[in-house]
Write an enzyme that holds these catalytic residues in place. Structure first.
Site, mmCIF file in Angstrom:
data_model
loop_
_atom_site.group_PDB
_atom_site.id
_atom_site.type_symbol
_atom_site.label_atom_id
_atom_site.label_comp_id
_atom_site.label_asym_id
_atom_site.label_seq_id
_atom_site.Cartn_x
_atom_site.Cartn_y
_atom_site.Cartn_z
ATOM 1 N N LYS A 122 0.832 -1.214 0.000
ATOM 2 C CA LYS A 122 0.000 0.000 0.000
ATOM 3 C C LYS A 122 0.863 1.260 0.000
ATOM 4 O O LYS A 122 0.557 2.239 -0.668
ATOM 5 C CB LYS A 122 -0.821 0.000 1.297
ATOM 6 C CG LYS A 122 -2.272 0.126 1.086
ATOM 7 C CD LYS A 122 -3.042 0.189 2.394
ATOM 8 C CE LYS A 122 -2.450 -0.578 3.537
ATOM 9 N NZ LYS A 122 -2.574 0.012 4.842
ATOM 10 N N ASP A 136 -10.183 -3.987 10.681
ATOM 11 C CA ASP A 136 -9.515 -4.050 11.987
ATOM 12 C C ASP A 136 -10.268 -3.135 12.958
ATOM 13 O O ASP A 136 -10.697 -2.051 12.560
ATOM 14 C CB ASP A 136 -8.068 -3.500 11.910
ATOM 15 C CG ASP A 136 -7.195 -4.295 10.961
ATOM 16 O OD1 ASP A 136 -7.582 -5.401 10.593
ATOM 17 O OD2 ASP A 136 -6.117 -3.772 10.592
ATOM 18 N N LYS A 162 -8.680 -15.484 -8.083
ATOM 19 C CA LYS A 162 -9.946 -15.449 -7.354
ATOM 20 C C LYS A 162 -10.290 -14.025 -6.922
ATOM 21 O O LYS A 162 -9.480 -13.340 -6.283
ATOM 22 C CB LYS A 162 -9.842 -16.340 -6.111
ATOM 23 C CG LYS A 162 -9.845 -17.834 -6.462
ATOM 24 C CD LYS A 162 -11.164 -18.193 -7.104
ATOM 25 C CE LYS A 162 -11.460 -19.672 -7.107
ATOM 26 N NZ LYS A 162 -12.717 -19.934 -7.848
ATOM 27 N N PRO A 189 -12.095 -12.490 -2.341
ATOM 28 C CA PRO A 189 -11.560 -11.679 -1.237
ATOM 29 C C PRO A 189 -11.652 -10.178 -1.524
ATOM 30 O O PRO A 189 -11.933 -9.390 -0.617
ATOM 31 C CB PRO A 189 -10.101 -12.134 -1.139
ATOM 32 C CG PRO A 189 -10.059 -13.491 -1.769
ATOM 33 C CD PRO A 189 -11.115 -13.479 -2.833
ATOM 34 N N CYS A 203 25.930 6.114 13.450
ATOM 35 C CA CYS A 203 25.357 6.346 14.781
ATOM 36 C C CYS A 203 26.012 5.406 15.812
ATOM 37 O O CYS A 203 27.159 5.634 16.179
ATOM 38 C CB CYS A 203 23.843 6.228 14.730
ATOM 39 S SG CYS A 203 23.081 7.215 16.028
ATOM 40 N N GLY A 240 27.268 2.740 15.178
ATOM 41 C CA GLY A 240 28.461 2.303 14.436
ATOM 42 C C GLY A 240 29.630 3.259 14.636
ATOM 43 O O GLY A 240 30.784 2.829 14.718
ATOM 44 N N ARG A 254 20.896 9.209 21.742
ATOM 45 C CA ARG A 254 20.897 9.876 23.037
ATOM 46 C C ARG A 254 22.328 10.160 23.496
ATOM 47 O O ARG A 254 22.595 11.164 24.136
ATOM 48 C CB ARG A 254 20.183 8.978 24.060
ATOM 49 C CG ARG A 254 19.613 9.725 25.236
ATOM 50 C CD ARG A 254 18.890 8.803 26.217
ATOM 51 N NE ARG A 254 17.681 8.175 25.707
ATOM 52 C CZ ARG A 254 16.494 8.780 25.576
ATOM 53 N NH1 ARG A 254 16.357 10.039 25.914
ATOM 54 N NH2 ARG A 254 15.448 8.124 25.114
ATOM 55 N N HIS A 308 22.303 9.937 10.776
ATOM 56 C CA HIS A 308 21.817 8.866 9.903
ATOM 57 C C HIS A 308 21.728 9.357 8.456
ATOM 58 O O HIS A 308 20.658 9.827 8.038
ATOM 59 C CB HIS A 308 20.435 8.399 10.364
ATOM 60 C CG HIS A 308 20.466 7.641 11.648
ATOM 61 N ND1 HIS A 308 20.677 6.279 11.701
ATOM 62 C CD2 HIS A 308 20.334 8.053 12.943
ATOM 63 C CE1 HIS A 308 20.652 5.882 12.965
ATOM 64 N NE2 HIS A 308 20.456 6.939 13.739
ATOM 65 N N GLU A 316 21.449 7.695 5.855
ATOM 66 C CA GLU A 316 20.582 6.855 5.005
ATOM 67 C C GLU A 316 19.218 7.474 4.752
ATOM 68 O O GLU A 316 18.587 7.199 3.729
ATOM 69 C CB GLU A 316 20.422 5.451 5.627
ATOM 70 C CG GLU A 316 19.643 5.363 6.941
ATOM 71 C CD GLU A 316 20.511 5.535 8.192
ATOM 72 O OE1 GLU A 316 21.590 6.162 8.086
ATOM 73 O OE2 GLU A 316 20.092 5.054 9.274
HETATM 74 N N1 GLN Z 1 22.229 3.824 21.199
HETATM 75 C C1 GLN Z 1 22.988 4.952 20.736
HETATM 76 C C2 GLN Z 1 22.477 6.249 21.323
HETATM 77 O O1 GLN Z 1 21.370 6.323 21.777
HETATM 78 C C3 GLN Z 1 22.999 5.007 19.217
HETATM 79 C C4 GLN Z 1 21.649 5.260 18.603
HETATM 80 C C5 GLN Z 1 21.546 4.901 17.148
HETATM 81 O O2 GLN Z 1 22.409 4.190 16.628
HETATM 82 N N2 GLN Z 1 20.522 5.372 16.472
HETATM 83 O O3 GLN Z 1 23.155 7.234 21.313
#
Ligand code: GLN
Length: 535
Positions: free
Chosen positions: A17, A148, A188, A191, A383, A385, A464, A509, A511
């Site tokens: 969807k 639902d 079918k 549904p 992050c 990482g 955090r 991030h 990405e």
């Molecule tokens: N756990 C870590 C923090 O809170 C990294 C968070 C994450 O990778 N989005 O800072």
């Protein structure tokens, strides 16, 4: 005033969807209309930020810091527009708003009820999206399936909107499944008929149906569905299974869904500009060769938990005409000490450690980072990482053997990663991370600068803990470069190792900002280095 398209679903979940809503938005945008997208999720969490990724997939973050459903990522990747707080509304948000208003006495003595108070709150969210975005057309997807219990107030609110605005300003698309029965080899329609019946019982007759099926239906079947569901034949769209999801908008375009919507709205059907999208499909269909990236995480049994990271890798591959093969590696499996790392990473060209929360699997991620650093394998850390890359370096290069994050080791003597003072007083977990866009200054002459080609960037955050500046000088002395800094709060945003082929990690991030037609600079350079690292 905006016009409103609503996308509901029936029969089963997971029909695509979100992709349907995104594809239709893309087509309307390609015809010159300003579009905005929104998703209603009927669950009671205020946002998905507190949910386990195994249940829900990744949490997508908008520029203004809203933690949202992963469908928002599809929306942004397809329409390349930045969405915001108006884009993801849950039952949790709706009900808590209503209860807060009740406590403030805003309902002036009336009995607060599902109808009209909850439904009005839902309607307001729809109209707010139209007003605040200034869009010509707002596309709202309703999560879950029709029938639902949780989604009933949403459907009722939409019914009221249709009644109030009429068919000139609203358009309802219902997505259903037409299964192929094994044995008799028959498609079918029952549904679909039943699901439309459910919707009509709630007062909504859809204007169009998008039917998921393995091959196109014939005219007879279309006629039957039309008759039973009261939907014109030409408004019944085949959504045939595809290998490449970018084909879907084009499949819908060929069936004129966008024209049908615009005609109902009385809006001019301007020429569609889809060249860039067809070019993308061409690229995807003509990739030449492969690059293997290890994604080391703890939720690898559900790939949706890393959806945007996966997509960003794939997008970067397109730039170099390469298929990115993502090899999922369970971080916990690397912790045992008896893993043959050489064997595990034998065919790997680059290693990525994504974000995450909690202590499970982190030592395994550190093993992978250590392996990438020592063996000169291209590495991208995101992050968590980045935090672990710094811990690995502190332990194994700077000799701080007990370096850790207070997230996993609250009493560690060497908190390389720690909470900032403002985070220490926080009690509520929901919505209190460092979220959304923050500015980062990039040091010239670094890999980060080579990638971004600018000194000021904006990236989205969701974490955090922060790098502890007390350790900065020591790590710098040993060769780590802090190439991206949030100057306002003096926070480390990007680290890299210049004496390595390609070793970079960021606190944000990246990405979330990657698009199929616009790969992200950090992913692009990581993939480029990984390609050149191919054995
Ligand atoms: N756990 C870590 C923090 O809170 C990294 C968070 C994450 O990778 N989005 O800072």
């Amino acid at each position: 005033m905006a016009k409103y398209v609503f996308v509901t679903g029936g029969v089963v979940s997971g029909l695509g969807k979100g992709i349907t809503a995104s594809s239709i938005a893309l087509l309307l945008k390609s015809r010159g209309y300003k579009v905005f997208m929104q998703k209603f999720d009927p669950y009671f969490n205020v946002d998905p930020g507190t949910m386990n990724p195994i249940q829900h997939g990744e949490v997508y973050v908008t520029y203004d810091g809203c933690e949202t459903d992963l469908d928002l990522g599809h929306y942004e990747r397809f329409i390349d527009e930045e969405l915001n707080y108006s884009s993801n509304i849950t039952s949790g948000k709706i009900y808590s708003n209503v209860i807060e208003k009740e406590r403030r006495g805003e309902y002036l003595g009336s009995t607060v009820q599902m109808v009209p108070h909850i439904t009005n709150e839902i309607k307001n969210k729809v109209f707010e999206a139209g007003i605040s975005s200034g869009a010509d057309i707002v596309i709202t997807e309703i999560g879950g399936t029709v029938g639902d219990i949780e989604s009933q107030p949403f459907i009722e609110a939409l019914r009221q909107i249709q009644y109030e605005l009429g068919t000139n300003d609203t358009f309802f698309i219902h997505c259903t499944l037409i299964p192929l029965l094994f044995g008799s080899d028959e498609l079918k329609t029952k549904p679909t008929q039943n699901s439309v019946k459910d919707l009509r019982n709630m007062g909504i007759t859809p204007n169009a149906l998008v039917c998921r099926l393995p091959y196109k239906m014939d005219d007879k079947m279309r006629g039957k569905i039309s008759l039973f569901c009261s939907v014109p034949k030409e408004n019944i769209i085949d959504s045939v299974d595809v290998d490449n999801i970018y084909q879907i908008p084009i499949n819908y375009y060929e069936q004129h869904i966008d024209e049908i919507i615009l005609k109902q709205f009385g809006l001019p059907v301007k020429k569609a500009d889809l060249k860039y999208w067809n070019d993308l499909i061409d690229t995807v269909n003509n990739l030449n060769g492969e690059v293997s990236i290890a994604l080391v995480g703890k939720y690898i049994e559900l790939h949706d938990a890393y959806l945007s990271v996966h997509e960003a890798l794939i997008h970067a591959g397109y730039v170099y005409n390469k298929k990115v093969k993502v090899v999922w590696i369970d971080s916990e499996s690397l912790e045992k000490g008896n893993t043959d790392l050489k064997e595990t990473f034998k065919d790997i060209d680059g290693i990525l450690v994504p974000g995450g929360f909690g202590s499970r699997g982190i030592e395994g991620k550190i093993v992978a980072i250590n392996y990438a650093r020592i063996n000169n394998i291209p590495f991208l850390g995101i992050c968590l990482g980045m935090q672990l890359a710094v811990i690995e370096f502190a332990r194994n290069v700077c000799g701080i053997r007990d370096a850790n994050s207070t997230e996993f080791a609250p009493t560690t003597k060497n908190p390389i990663i720690d909470l900032m003072a403002d985070q220490k007083s926080i009690i509520n977990m929901g919505g209190t991370l460092r979220l959304g866009n923050y500015e980062c200054k990039i040091e010239r002459g670094t890999l980060a600068y080579k990638d971004y080609k600018q000194t000021t960037i904006l990236e989205r955050h969701r974490h955090r803990y922060e790098f502890n500046n007390k350790y900065r000088e020591l790590l710098e002395e040993k060769g780590m470069v802090f190439s991206g800094i949030n100057e306002k709060a003096n926070l480390v945003e990007i680290i890299e190792l210049p004496n390595h082929k390609h070793f970079i990690a960021c606190q944000f991030h990246p990405e979330f900002k990657s698009r199929p037609t616009k790969a992200h600079p950090l992913f692009m350079s990581f993939i480029k280095s990984s390609i050149s690292n191919k054995k």
